[in-house]
Structures are given as structure tokens and as C-alpha cells.
Scaffold this active site. Structure first.
Site, PDB file in Angstrom:
ATOM      1  N   THR A 220       0.854  -1.196   0.000  1.00 49.33           N
ATOM      2  CA  THR A 220       0.000   0.000   0.000  1.00 49.33           C
ATOM      3  C   THR A 220       0.886   1.240   0.000  1.00 49.33           C
ATOM      4  OG1 THR A 220      -1.947   1.033   1.003  1.00 49.33           O
ATOM      5  CG2 THR A 220      -0.339   0.134   2.531  1.00 49.33           C
ATOM      6  N   ASN A 221       0.331   2.407   0.320  1.00 51.95           N
ATOM      7  CA  ASN A 221       1.130   3.647   0.363  1.00 51.95           C
ATOM      8  C   ASN A 221       0.600   4.552   1.474  1.00 51.95           C
ATOM      9  OD1 ASN A 221      -0.986   5.488  -0.800  1.00 51.95           O
ATOM     10  ND2 ASN A 221      -0.812   3.995  -2.455  1.00 51.95           N
ATOM     11  N   HIS A 222       1.168   5.744   1.581  1.00 49.01           N
ATOM     12  CA  HIS A 222       0.886   6.610   2.731  1.00 49.01           C
ATOM     13  C   HIS A 222      -0.363   7.472   2.598  1.00 49.01           C
ATOM     14  CE1 HIS A 222       4.529   5.677   4.829  1.00 49.01           C
ATOM     15  NE2 HIS A 222       5.291   6.043   3.812  1.00 49.01           N
ATOM     16  N   SER A 223      -1.128   7.332   1.535  1.00 51.63           N
ATOM     17  CA  SER A 223      -2.283   8.234   1.360  1.00 51.63           C
ATOM     18  C   SER A 223      -3.297   8.043   2.496  1.00 51.63           C
ATOM     19  CB  SER A 223      -2.962   7.941   0.018  1.00 51.63           C
ATOM     20  OG  SER A 223      -4.182   8.639  -0.049  1.00 51.63           O
ATOM     21  N   ALA A 287      -4.600   7.363  -4.443  1.00 49.69           N
ATOM     22  CA  ALA A 287      -3.222   6.928  -4.681  1.00 49.69           C
ATOM     23  C   ALA A 287      -3.317   5.440  -5.039  1.00 49.69           C
ATOM     24  CB  ALA A 287      -2.393   7.132  -3.434  1.00 49.69           C
TER      25      ALA A 287
END
Ligand code: C5P
Length: 410
Positions: A220-223, A287
Site C-alpha cells: 500500500t502507500n501513505h495516502s 493513490a
């Protein structure tokens, strides 16, 4: 024109439903009502039964120039006081003073008086001005109730530090009427645009996607989804029908927005493409993972002696897919860049067929993920507008302003 009226232009013509609960601070509701009327607002008053012990309905009826509502129906003639039509009438429900008891009931969904049933059915912004003794205010239960209500979108006018009715000194004194009026004025200036997008449908994608590796791990990512949620909320406030296709976030759904939760980029693709068919436009704020594991293991991957290589496949580009099919629909995209910001953003504008692109650079302090602020540049085919650092809510207002301007120019 009465004095003070021009100073609060955002309140002019607004319909304020003033809820009064049983606190000694109820006497301040008279001044509050007077100030709201002076600012050009229409005021109707709902009181809890106990509030009548602190300030008389006659006083409030005289000041608001409307009859006061307390009971579900008039015992004399059986006329029904509809909480639903009160909620529909109001541009804002302001509960001042709000006691610890009423805040707890609001949190719990208790509906044992007309004010609470109105709160539960109101779709307008809700503002509370707590008033209570310092220990009641500081109690973990009250603080938890306030946090939960704030998380659901209730706006809180913080009480002040000062002398309390009990003779004690501390935090719990209701904010002064002038402060509450200034708070409402700021709220309406920020959010109270007229329903200029009524009849329009928008899709907003927001948050991070989650790409499963096995039943335990994912990519996943930091959004956080904050920017997309703010845009969805702003579109809804202006009367648009909004479908929010959301990756995983911890955020409450903005008022008036229909939310569809998805996990992976593939799921987001399907949900966004389906919703876009019936829409007038879309704002692509999510994102989205560019790569996903080529295969999802059905069992937890075991560690071996050496390194692990995980084959990834490209996901589909949702924005580019919608851009290729958009016809006369409006499409807005984001570009989060770390280098060659403008050139990259302009390339995306063309490649994905956006009407405009919102560029944020991770090089700018206060921009991008996590925080409540953002610093963006709005780029279309002919213009570029660099905005200063501002809250994500204010950025959302500017983005939706631009959507409106472009729609009006068509
Ligand atoms: O190419 P890049 O990921 O930088 O483009 C960003 C824009 O494209 C954002 O508006 C994002 O929401 C959208 N996007 C998308 N689907 C993808 C990748 C990006 O909708 N698979």
C-alpha cells in the site's frame, strides 16, 4: 441596515436552528439569538424541556420572532412539530449551550426530545458550544463523546477558561455569543456556497489501494484520503450527488456523500468506471498502486534462506481509462511529484485527458500525504495557478471553484 450586519455577510439570509439545553449558560442564548438576527440570519429555536427552567420561551420567541418548539406535539391541539421538516429547513443546527447530557445523547443516538430527534435527522452542518462544570468537561466520558462527535463532522466551539456558575474556575464556560457568531460566519464563508452544483453527479476516488501478497501481507502507500474526502464533501455541500470510491481510510464519510469502499486497484477500477457512466465528472484523487502481485498466494508465504523476488504486474490506469471515454464529462486528476514537477504534471494532463491537474510536490513543506494542509498548483491547457499553503478543506474549495468555472465556460 442594522449595525454589525455588513460585518457578517456569510450569515445573511442563513437559517439557523438554535437548540438550547438545560445549562445556566442558556441566558447567553438570548444575546446569541439577537446577534444572529442582527447579522441577517433567520432563527428558529428548539429547547429541551429543562432549558425552559433557565430561559423562558417568551424571551426566545420575542427575540427570534418565531414560536418556540419544545414538545413533539402541541398538547392543546395535537399539531405535530416535525423534526424532519425542521432539519430540512435549517442551514445549520447550532446547539448552544450544549450540556454534557445532550452531547452524550447525541453520541449515543438517543432520541427522547425534539432537539435530539431533529439532530438525528438533520443533514445540515451541526455546531455545538459545550457548557458545563470544569470536571464534567474534563471527564474522559465527555472528552470521548466530543471526539466521537467531531469525528462524525460535528463542529465544536471550544468552551473558555473562566469563572463557572459553581464558583469554580476552569474550562467549561460556554464561548461568548460574539465568538459563536464569528465561528458560524467563518463556517459559512468556508463551506456555505450556494447549491450551484445541484443536479450534477460526480465520482471521486480517494485513499490508498491495498494489493494483497498473501492472506497476511499487502502493498500500500501513505495516502490518508483526506484530500479526496474534502473534495467529495465540498461537491456535496454545493448540491452535487457524489459517489466516493474509497480505498482504506480512517475518515468519516462526508455529509451527503455516498461511499463505496474498495480494496485493490482492480476493484477501484470497476467501481469508478461503473459510477462514471452516469456521472457529469470525476475527480481522481486516489493513490492507486501501479503494480500488484502477479499472483496472490492462498497461504502465508514462508520465509526461506535466500532473498525473495515477488513478480508484480501493472495495474490498469483508472484515470487514463476514464479520460479516453470522457466525452463532454469533466475529469480532474492529481500529480504528486518529487522532481520535474510541472513537466510531469503537464504530461499527465495530456496523457490522461484531464481538464486540469492538481500538482502537489513532496518538496514543499506541508504538502502531500498525512497532514491537514496542502500546497498545490492548478494546471489546465492554458493556465497555471499556484496557490499558497492552505488547509485541505480550503484547497478543496478552490478545486471545486475551478470545476464550476470550467463548467460555466462550456
Ligand atoms: O500516473 P500517476 O499515478 O502519477 O497519476 C496520478 C493521477 O492518476 C491521479 O489523479 C490518480 O488518482 C490517477 N491514477 C488512477 N489510476 C491509476 C494510477 C493513477 O486513476 N492506476
Amino acid at each position: 441596515m442594522e449595525s454589525g450586519r455588513a460585518a457578517r455577510p456569510a450569515l445573511e439570509g442563513r437559517r439557523i436552528l438554535l437548540g438550547i439545553t438545560g445549562s445556566i449558560a442558556a441566558y447567553k442564548a438570548a444575546v446569541l439569538c439577537r446577534l444572529l438576527k442582527t447579522a441577517g440570519a433567520e432563527v428558529r429555536v428548539v429547547m429541551t424541556p429543562l432549558a425552559k427552567q433557565f430561559i423562558t420561551p417568551l424571551t426566545m420567541a420575542t427575540l427570534s420572532k418565531n414560536p418556540i418548539l419544545v414538545e413533539f406535539f402541541d398538547p392543546e391541539n395535537g399539531a405535530w412539530n416535525s423534526h424532519i421538516s425542521l432539519g430540512e429547513w435549517a442551514d445549520c443546527l447550532l446547539i448552544a449551550p450544549a450540556t454534557a447530557n445532550t452531547l452524550a445523547k447525541m453520541r449515543g443516538g438517543v432520541a427522547d426530545n425534539l432537539l435530539l430527534t431533529t439532530y438525528l435527522s438533520a443533514r445540515c452542518p451541526v455546531v455545538v458550544a459545550p457548557a458545563m462544570d470544569l470536571d464534567m468537561y474534563a471527564h474522559a466520558a465527555t472528552q470521548e463523546n466530543l471526539r466521537t462527535l467531531a469525528g462524525r463532522g460535528v463542529e465544536i466551539v471550544e468552551p473558555a477558561d473562566g469563572e463557572l456558575a459553581s464558583g469554580l474556575v476552569g474550562k467549561g464556560r460556554m464561548a461568548e455569543p460574539e465568538e459563536i457568531v464569528a465561528f458560524l460566519d467563518a463556517l459559512f464563508s468556508r463551506t456555505g456556497k450556494k447549491k450551484t452544483l445541484q443536479g450534477k453527479r460526480f465520482v471521486v476516488t480517494a485513499g490508498a489501494t491495498i494489493e494483497a501478497i498473501d492472506p497476511v501481507r499487502y502493498i500500500t502507500n501513505h495516502s490518508t484520503g483526506k484530500m479526496g474526502y474534502a473534495i467529495a464533501g465540498e461537491l456535496a455541500r454545493r448540491g452535487a450527488e457524489v459517489e466516493l470510491v474509497s480505498g482504506r481510510t480512517a475518515l468519516p464519510t462526508p455529509a451527503g456523500v455516498t461511499r463505496r469502499d474498495v480494496l485493490s486497484a482492480d476493484e477501484m477500477f470497476e467501481a469508478a468506471a461503473t459510477a462514471f457512466d452516469k456521472a457529469d465528472g470525476a475527480v481522481m484523487c486516489a493513490a492507486v498502486a501501479d503494480y500488484t502481485p502477479a499472483e496472490v498466494s492462498g497461504t502465508k508465504l514462508k520465509k526461506g534462506e535466500g532473498d525473495l523476488c515477488l513478480p508484480l504486474r501493472r495495474t490498469r490506469d483508472i484515470a487514463a481509462h476514464l479520460g479516453a471515454r470522457k466525452g463532454s464529462r469533466m475529469l480532474v486528476g492529481f500529480a504528486l511529484e518529487t522532481d520535474h514537477e510541472e513537466a510531469n504534471a503537464e504530461a499527465k494532463l495530456v496523457k490522461k485527458n484531464f481538464d486540469f491537474v492538481v500538482l502537489n510536490s513532496l518538496r514543499d513543506a506541508g504538502a502531500g500525504f498525512r497532514g491537514d494542509t496542502n500546497k498545490v498548483t492548478l494546471i489546465d491547457r492554458t493556465n497555471r495557478e499556484e496557490l499558497p499553503l492552505m488547509s485541505k478543506n480550503d484547497v478543496a474549495v478552490r478545486i471545486v471553484d475551478k470545476i464550476e468555472t470550467l463548467l460555466a465556460g462550456r
